[in-house]
Design an enzyme around this catalytic site. Structure first.
Site, PDB file in Angstrom:
ATOM      1  N   TYR A  72       0.829  -1.214   0.000  1.00 48.68           N
ATOM      2  CA  TYR A  72       0.000   0.000   0.000  1.00 48.68           C
ATOM      3  C   TYR A  72       0.861   1.261   0.000  1.00 48.68           C
ATOM      4  CZ  TYR A  72      -3.939   3.065   1.076  1.00 48.68           C
ATOM      5  OH  TYR A  72      -4.890   4.040   1.016  1.00 48.68           O
ATOM      6  N   PHE A 124      -7.311  19.700 -24.791  1.00 48.14           N
ATOM      7  CA  PHE A 124      -7.936  18.401 -25.039  1.00 48.14           C
ATOM      8  C   PHE A 124      -9.311  18.359 -24.354  1.00 48.14           C
ATOM      9  CE2 PHE A 124      -8.418  13.821 -23.904  1.00 48.14           C
ATOM     10  CZ  PHE A 124      -8.549  13.351 -25.187  1.00 48.14           C
ATOM     11  N   ASP A 125     -10.212  17.471 -24.820  1.00 46.06           N
ATOM     12  CA  ASP A 125     -11.598  17.520 -24.315  1.00 46.06           C
ATOM     13  C   ASP A 125     -11.718  17.329 -22.800  1.00 46.06           C
ATOM     14  OD1 ASP A 125     -10.904  14.873 -24.775  1.00 46.06           O
ATOM     15  OD2 ASP A 125     -12.889  14.240 -25.411  1.00 46.06           O
ATOM     16  N   ASP A 214       0.535  19.385 -20.849  1.00 43.12           N
ATOM     17  CA  ASP A 214      -0.347  18.235 -21.005  1.00 43.12           C
ATOM     18  C   ASP A 214       0.414  17.294 -21.934  1.00 43.12           C
ATOM     19  OD1 ASP A 214      -2.254  16.381 -21.557  1.00 43.12           O
ATOM     20  OD2 ASP A 214      -3.771  17.782 -22.254  1.00 43.12           O
ATOM     21  N   ALA A 216       0.545  13.859 -22.901  1.00 46.63           N
ATOM     22  CA  ALA A 216       0.200  12.510 -23.379  1.00 46.63           C
ATOM     23  C   ALA A 216       1.164  11.990 -24.457  1.00 46.63           C
ATOM     24  CB  ALA A 216      -1.231  12.502 -23.900  1.00 46.63           C
ATOM     25  N   LYS A 257      -0.849   6.688 -23.411  1.00 44.70           N
ATOM     26  CA  LYS A 257      -0.347   7.089 -24.728  1.00 44.70           C
ATOM     27  C   LYS A 257       1.147   6.750 -24.804  1.00 44.70           C
ATOM     28  CE  LYS A 257      -4.452   9.166 -24.624  1.00 44.70           C
ATOM     29  NZ  LYS A 257      -4.573  10.497 -24.103  1.00 44.70           N
ATOM     30  N   HIS A 449     -20.075  13.409 -25.996  1.00 44.33           N
ATOM     31  CA  HIS A 449     -19.790  12.488 -27.096  1.00 44.33           C
ATOM     32  C   HIS A 449     -19.687  11.034 -26.648  1.00 44.33           C
ATOM     33  CE1 HIS A 449     -16.036  13.872 -25.353  1.00 44.33           C
ATOM     34  NE2 HIS A 449     -15.408  12.812 -25.839  1.00 44.33           N
TER      35      HIS A 449
HETATM   36  C1  LIG Z   1      -5.723  11.277 -23.551  1.00 42.61           C
HETATM   37  C2  LIG Z   1      -5.414  12.662 -23.235  1.00 42.61           C
HETATM   38  C3  LIG Z   1      -5.753  13.214 -21.990  1.00 42.61           C
HETATM   39  C4  LIG Z   1      -6.552  12.463 -20.945  1.00 42.61           C
HETATM   40  O1  LIG Z   1      -5.970  11.275 -20.563  1.00 42.61           O
HETATM   41  P1  LIG Z   1      -6.798   9.971 -20.147  1.00 42.61           P
HETATM   42  O2  LIG Z   1      -5.737   8.994 -19.776  1.00 42.61           O
HETATM   43  O3  LIG Z   1      -7.615   9.556 -21.321  1.00 42.61           O
HETATM   44  O4  LIG Z   1      -7.658  10.342 -18.997  1.00 42.61           O
HETATM   45  C5  LIG Z   1      -5.381  14.517 -21.755  1.00 42.61           C
HETATM   46  N1  LIG Z   1      -4.748  15.246 -22.680  1.00 42.61           N
HETATM   47  C6  LIG Z   1      -4.403  14.753 -23.880  1.00 42.61           C
HETATM   48  C7  LIG Z   1      -3.678  15.603 -24.870  1.00 42.61           C
HETATM   49  C8  LIG Z   1      -4.740  13.449 -24.211  1.00 42.61           C
HETATM   50  O5  LIG Z   1      -4.437  12.976 -25.423  1.00 42.61           O
END
Ligand SMILES: *Cc1c(COP(=O)(O)O)cnc(C)c1O
Length: 458
Positions: A72, A124-125, A214, A216, A257, A449
């Site tokens: 843990y 990103f969304d 951000d 990814a 990613k 979506h």
């Molecule tokens: C996928 C993604 C996220 C969110 O990540 P999740 O692992 O799907 O929650 C944030 N920003 C970008 C640019 C992404 O491609």
């Protein structure tokens, strides 16, 4: 004779996938209310819905699963992840989270309050969702050229530094940090140049603000810097990555990613005070600070994935496959966001289905047509994804209306890409006959979506 390019891996394990008939797909699609997210994956032949968590782990990553420490607190696996983040990204502080949006939730709980403005290159969304959920504003300062799919630029994901400077001059008191999304997913997996990153840093310094990445697809971004930006051709991916993050105060990461795991994420920062504040929210929302919603075995695999994901050979194989699909579409004259992105091809649905009105969602219509044609699943990056304006509740119609075909890492062969391209060509050849799209029957107020129900316009 020049030797052709070939993948830098061989295949050790396979997963069968199933073909289906058009009649079957018609029924399944209707039962799913024309929402591609609602299809059973067994009903999909080639799944390009997302490259998130859908990649193939390496033998080394799989072997690390057996070595996971599931304690843990203070697990060995946590320290493996910590070391990888320090070595590759050079952050001293980090928190594991269950995925990228969870990292956003935790970090933004510390940094964003009502009325704030977050300038960045195409949020990103989920990022936009987490900003707007806090009644703050996601201010897009991406270069205008990103909105024209036919302009070919090496760094089409860049911030427009003039727009950013203007925004800061006007709103600096409301800006907690500037966001850098690498690669710029929403604009088509387009990279951000090191020059732009430096420019963002300079503006942030001028106004004494933080820069948050951000992250990814940070490794794909580094590949593009190496192959496209002057002065970086002889640097390794890992050197470029280190330089990128030398300009960051903090990062959020979706490890699904570029860390090539099926689930996981993290926050990393250079600031102890920010880390300490984020710890509280991490414990509340994710889990104790040494696991944050991840299993020990997954943290192990993530640590290895970060290392493999920042190797040139791997990245070259991956990005050349995306390029390969792009070249096929060039042959057939099908318009997509140029140049080919790092993780996906984004078809310009406004251009392909020009007879389908914007209010009837051309990109969604194209996605449904492609699925019905060959069992290939893409995803709409257009007006459905853009949600309604939080204030007026009107539909937002973004400049770009795209069907994204995201390529999972190390998963499909170029034969699969050939089939995808041929299926698209068949739809493209009958595009003039497609005049009607869809209307929304049911939707949620944010990120609609994922769950929206649609019906055909009669
Ligand atoms: C996928 C993604 C996220 C969110 O990540 P999740 O692992 O799907 O929650 C944030 N920003 C970008 C640019 C992404 O491609």
């Amino acid at each position: 004779m020049n030797l052709p390019f070939a993948e830098s891996f061989k295949i050790k394990m396979v997963e069968p996938i199933r073909r289906s008939t058009r009649e079957e797909r018609e029924k399944w699609m209707k039962d799913a209310n024309y929402n591609l997210f609602k299809l059973k994956s067994d009903y999909v032949f080639i799944d390009l819905l997302t490259d998130s968590g859908t990649g193939a782990m390496s033998d080394k990553q799989w072997s690390e699963l057996m070595l996971g420490d599931e304690s843990y607190a203070g697990a060995r696996s946590y320290y493996n992840m910590k070391e990888a983040i320090k070595t590759i990204l050079n952050f001293d502080y980090f928190l594991p989270t269950h995925q990228g949006r969870a990292a956003e939730n935790v970090l933004f709980s510390v940094l964003i309050k009502e009325g704030d403005i977050i300038p960045g290159n195409s949020h990103f969304d989920t990022t936009k969702g987490h900003i707007e959920f806090r009644k703050a504003i996601a201010l897009d300062v991406t270069i205008d050229e990103a909105k024209d799919t036919q302009i070919d630029l090496p760094f089409k994901g860049n911030h427009d530094l003039k727009k950013l400077e203007d925004a800061m001059a006007k709103h600096a008191d409301k800006v907690p940090f500037i966001l850098v999304t690498v690669t710029n997913n929403t604009a088509g997996g387009q990279p951000v140049s090191m020059e732009c990153i430096k420019g963002v840093r300079a503006i942030a310094d001028k106004y004494k603000k933080m820069v948050v990445f951000d992250s990814a697809r940070f490794a794909e971004n580094a590949y593009f810097i190496k192959t496209r930006e002057k002065g970086y051709e002889n640097k390794t991916i890992k050197e470029i990555v280190k330089e990128m993050y030398s300009y960051a105060d903090a990062m959020t990461m979706s490890a699904k990613k570029d860390a090539i795991v099926n689930m996981g994420g993290f926050i990393a920062t250079k600031h102890q005070d920010l880390f300490e504040k984020a710890c509280m929210f991490n414990i509340m929302f994710e889990g104790y600070i040494t696991y944050g919603g991840m299993s020990g075995r997954d943290m192990n695999a993530l640590a290895v994935g970060l290392d493999e994901g920042t190797e040139f050979e791997y990245l070259e194989t991956r990005i050349k496959q995306v390029e390969y699909l792009g070249k096929k579409l060039d042959e057939y004259g099908i318009p997509y966001q140029r140049p080919a992105g790092g993780h996906a091809i984004f078809i310009d649905a406004k251009k392909v289905l020009s007879n389908v009105p914007r209010e009837q969602f051309p990109a969604q219509t194209l996605g449904v047509e492609l699925y019905l044609e060959a069992g290939v699943r893409g995803v709409e990056i257009g007006a459905i994804l853009a949600d309604r304006d939080p204030v007026t509740r009107e539909n937002r119609f973004p400049e770009l209306e795209l069907l994204r075909l995201a390529i999972p890492r190390r998963t499909y062969t170029n034969n699969h890409m050939d089939l995808v391209a041929a299926a698209l060509k068949n739809v493209y050849d009958r595009r003039d006959a497609i005049t009607k799209g869809f209307t929304i029957v049911k939707e949620q107020p944010i990120m609609r979506h994922f769950t929206v129900d649609l019906e055909r316009v009669k």
